[in-house]
Motif scaffolding. Structure first.
Motif, PDB file in Angstrom:
ATOM      1  N   PRO A   8      96.961  17.443  36.321  1.00  0.00           N
ATOM      2  CA  PRO A   8      96.187  16.197  36.303  1.00  0.00           C
ATOM      3  C   PRO A   8      94.879  16.350  37.068  1.00  0.00           C
ATOM      4  O   PRO A   8      94.836  16.993  38.123  1.00  0.00           O
ATOM      5  CB  PRO A   8      97.124  15.183  36.976  1.00  0.00           C
ATOM      6  N   ALA A   9      93.842  15.751  36.511  1.00  0.00           N
ATOM      7  CA  ALA A   9      92.526  15.906  37.126  1.00  0.00           C
ATOM      8  C   ALA A   9      91.701  14.639  36.890  1.00  0.00           C
ATOM      9  O   ALA A   9      91.944  13.896  35.939  1.00  0.00           O
ATOM     10  CB  ALA A   9      91.798  17.113  36.539  1.00  0.00           C
ATOM     11  N   ARG A  10      90.743  14.424  37.779  1.00  0.00           N
ATOM     12  CA  ARG A  10      89.801  13.333  37.638  1.00  0.00           C
ATOM     13  C   ARG A  10      88.409  13.947  37.570  1.00  0.00           C
ATOM     14  O   ARG A  10      88.042  14.777  38.405  1.00  0.00           O
ATOM     15  CB  ARG A  10      89.916  12.395  38.843  1.00  0.00           C
ATOM     16  N   VAL A  11      87.661  13.543  36.567  1.00  0.00           N
ATOM     17  CA  VAL A  11      86.321  14.106  36.347  1.00  0.00           C
ATOM     18  C   VAL A  11      85.299  12.982  36.490  1.00  0.00           C
ATOM     19  O   VAL A  11      85.453  11.922  35.883  1.00  0.00           O
ATOM     20  CB  VAL A  11      86.213  14.755  34.955  1.00  0.00           C
ATOM     21  N   ILE A  12      84.293  13.218  37.305  1.00  0.00           N
ATOM     22  CA  ILE A  12      83.213  12.249  37.505  1.00  0.00           C
ATOM     23  C   ILE A  12      81.930  12.896  37.012  1.00  0.00           C
ATOM     24  O   ILE A  12      81.534  13.957  37.509  1.00  0.00           O
ATOM     25  CB  ILE A  12      83.078  11.882  38.996  1.00  0.00           C
ATOM     26  N   ARG A  13      81.295  12.248  36.039  1.00  0.00           N
ATOM     27  CA  ARG A  13      80.035  12.788  35.515  1.00  0.00           C
ATOM     28  C   ARG A  13      78.911  11.864  35.915  1.00  0.00           C
ATOM     29  O   ARG A  13      79.074  10.641  35.983  1.00  0.00           O
ATOM     30  CB  ARG A  13      80.089  12.881  33.992  1.00  0.00           C
ATOM     31  N   GLY A  14      77.758  12.448  36.151  1.00  0.00           N
ATOM     32  CA  GLY A  14      76.623  11.616  36.528  1.00  0.00           C
ATOM     33  C   GLY A  14      75.350  12.425  36.613  1.00  0.00           C
ATOM     34  O   GLY A  14      75.314  13.616  36.271  1.00  0.00           O
ATOM     35  N   THR A  15      74.315  11.733  37.060  1.00  0.00           N
ATOM     36  CA  THR A  15      73.014  12.379  37.224  1.00  0.00           C
ATOM     37  C   THR A  15      72.479  12.056  38.612  1.00  0.00           C
ATOM     38  O   THR A  15      72.953  11.146  39.286  1.00  0.00           O
ATOM     39  CB  THR A  15      72.007  11.876  36.173  1.00  0.00           C
ATOM     40  N   GLY A  16      71.503  12.805  39.004  1.00  0.00           N
ATOM     41  CA  GLY A  16      70.861  12.578  40.290  1.00  0.00           C
ATOM     42  C   GLY A  16      69.620  13.438  40.369  1.00  0.00           C
ATOM     43  O   GLY A  16      69.150  13.959  39.338  1.00  0.00           O
ATOM     44  N   THR A  17      69.085  13.580  41.553  1.00  0.00           N
ATOM     45  CA  THR A  17      67.937  14.465  41.722  1.00  0.00           C
ATOM     46  C   THR A  17      68.210  15.400  42.875  1.00  0.00           C
ATOM     47  O   THR A  17      69.008  15.111  43.772  1.00  0.00           O
ATOM     48  CB  THR A  17      66.643  13.681  42.021  1.00  0.00           C
ATOM     49  N   ARG A  18      67.548  16.515  42.825  1.00  0.00           N
ATOM     50  CA  ARG A  18      67.625  17.470  43.927  1.00  0.00           C
ATOM     51  C   ARG A  18      66.281  18.195  43.962  1.00  0.00           C
ATOM     52  O   ARG A  18      65.917  18.836  42.980  1.00  0.00           O
ATOM     53  CB  ARG A  18      68.776  18.462  43.697  1.00  0.00           C
ATOM     54  N   GLU A  19      65.597  18.049  45.092  1.00  0.00           N
ATOM     55  CA  GLU A  19      64.288  18.693  45.271  1.00  0.00           C
ATOM     56  C   GLU A  19      63.333  18.316  44.141  1.00  0.00           C
ATOM     57  O   GLU A  19      62.627  19.168  43.589  1.00  0.00           O
ATOM     58  CB  GLU A  19      64.453  20.207  45.365  1.00  0.00           C
TER      59      GLU A  19
END
Lengths: 118, 185
Positions: B126-137
């Protein structure tokens, strides 16, 4: 036909080998390398075991603080001096046996020397 | 244009001879105190960086914090994709893993915007996956944070990052790593 096929095979294999030989010239380490790796460093830098006030909207008991008391003083070494080193016995070793005092007999002139002429 | 079979066959043979080495991958096993926890396969021409258990001290606060082994993988000549694996000590469930994630995500990306959270299975676990976006540098980042429930009260936290402008083919590589994930117990 067979001869032609053989020639073409050798040509194709040779070209293939040459392309691999050439591609070996640019090493695999060319590029960005591993000097700067922001994501790796970030993954190390977690706050899970850390009780700093950062906006964490999770209801979780804080980490117990370490005791503030100072550690006990280090035990001092015993001040007593170590016992004096045993001295060597003062008695002198026995004198070396002297050689016998008898001298060799004085050399005498040989008695069979011819007397000078008078 | 007429291409004779006899002329094409040798070329195919040459390509086959050279091409077989490009297929295949390298298994990596994550261990903690001599105990194997899980394993995954590194794509070809990717670099592996591994750490170990240690304590890092905050220079301002002087407070040491424990850090578990972190294994990072990424393409050798490109920093557009990155994947990190960690099994933090003391985190026993998926919920605990999510709390752990909330403590590291602020370091990984700025302004994270979660698009979906999925419950799934990875390597049969069993697993939980969180997808998203963001910024880095200043660069946009797509991230996938995953918590896998391992047997015997451990979890695996996997972060996959794809920067904007990266080769889309890396998505296949990242998915191949997920597909190769296996518990070692």
């Amino acid at each position: 036909m067979t001869h032609k096929l053989l020639k073409r095979s050798i040509l194709a294999l040779g070209l293939g080998a040459a392309s691999f030989t050439l591609s070996a010239c640019d090493g695999v380490t060319v590029g960005v390398g591993y000097g700067y790796d922001p994501f790796y460093d970030s993954m190390l830098w977690n706050d899970y075991y850390h009780d700093v006030d950062i906006d964490i909207d999770v209801d979780r008991p804080g980490r117990p603080r370490p005791p503030v008391a100072k550690p006990p003083a280090r035990p001092k070494p015993p001040v007593a001096k170590p016992p004096a080193r045993p001295r060597p016995p003062v008695a002198k070793p026995p004198a070396r046996p002297r050689p016998p005092v008898a001298r060799p007999p004085a050399a005498r002139p040989p008695i069979h020397r011819p007397a000078p002429r008078r | 244009m007429h291409i004779r079979l006899a002329a094409v066959l040798p070329t195919c043979a040459a390509l086959l001879l050279g091409g077989t080495q490009a297929v295949g991958d390298t298994p990596i096993t994550y261990t903690d105190q001599g105990r194997a926890l899980f394993s995954f396969a590194v794509p070809d021409f990717w670099a592996v960086r591994t750490g170990g258990p240690r304590e890092i001290e905050d220079t301002e606060l002087g407070d040491p914090r424990a850090v578990a082994r972190v294994i990072g993988v990424r393409p050798v000549t490109d920093d557009g994709a990155w994947m990190g694996f960690v099994s933090p000590a003391g985190v026993a469930s998926i919920d605990g893993g999510l709390r752990y994630l909330q403590d590291i995500d602020k370091f990984l990306v700025k302004d994270p915007d979660v698009s979906e959270t999925v419950t799934t299975q990875i390597g049969g676990l069993p697993a939980r996956v969180i997808r998203g976006t963001g910024t880095r540098e200043g660069r946009g980042v797509n991230f996938t944070a995953t918590v896998v429930d391992l047997p015997r009260d451990r979890v695996a936290v996997i972060i996959a990052v794809l920067r904007d402008g990266a080769d889309p083919a890396y998505v296949d590589d990242l998915n191949a790593v997920f597909a190769s994930f296996r518990s070692a117990q």
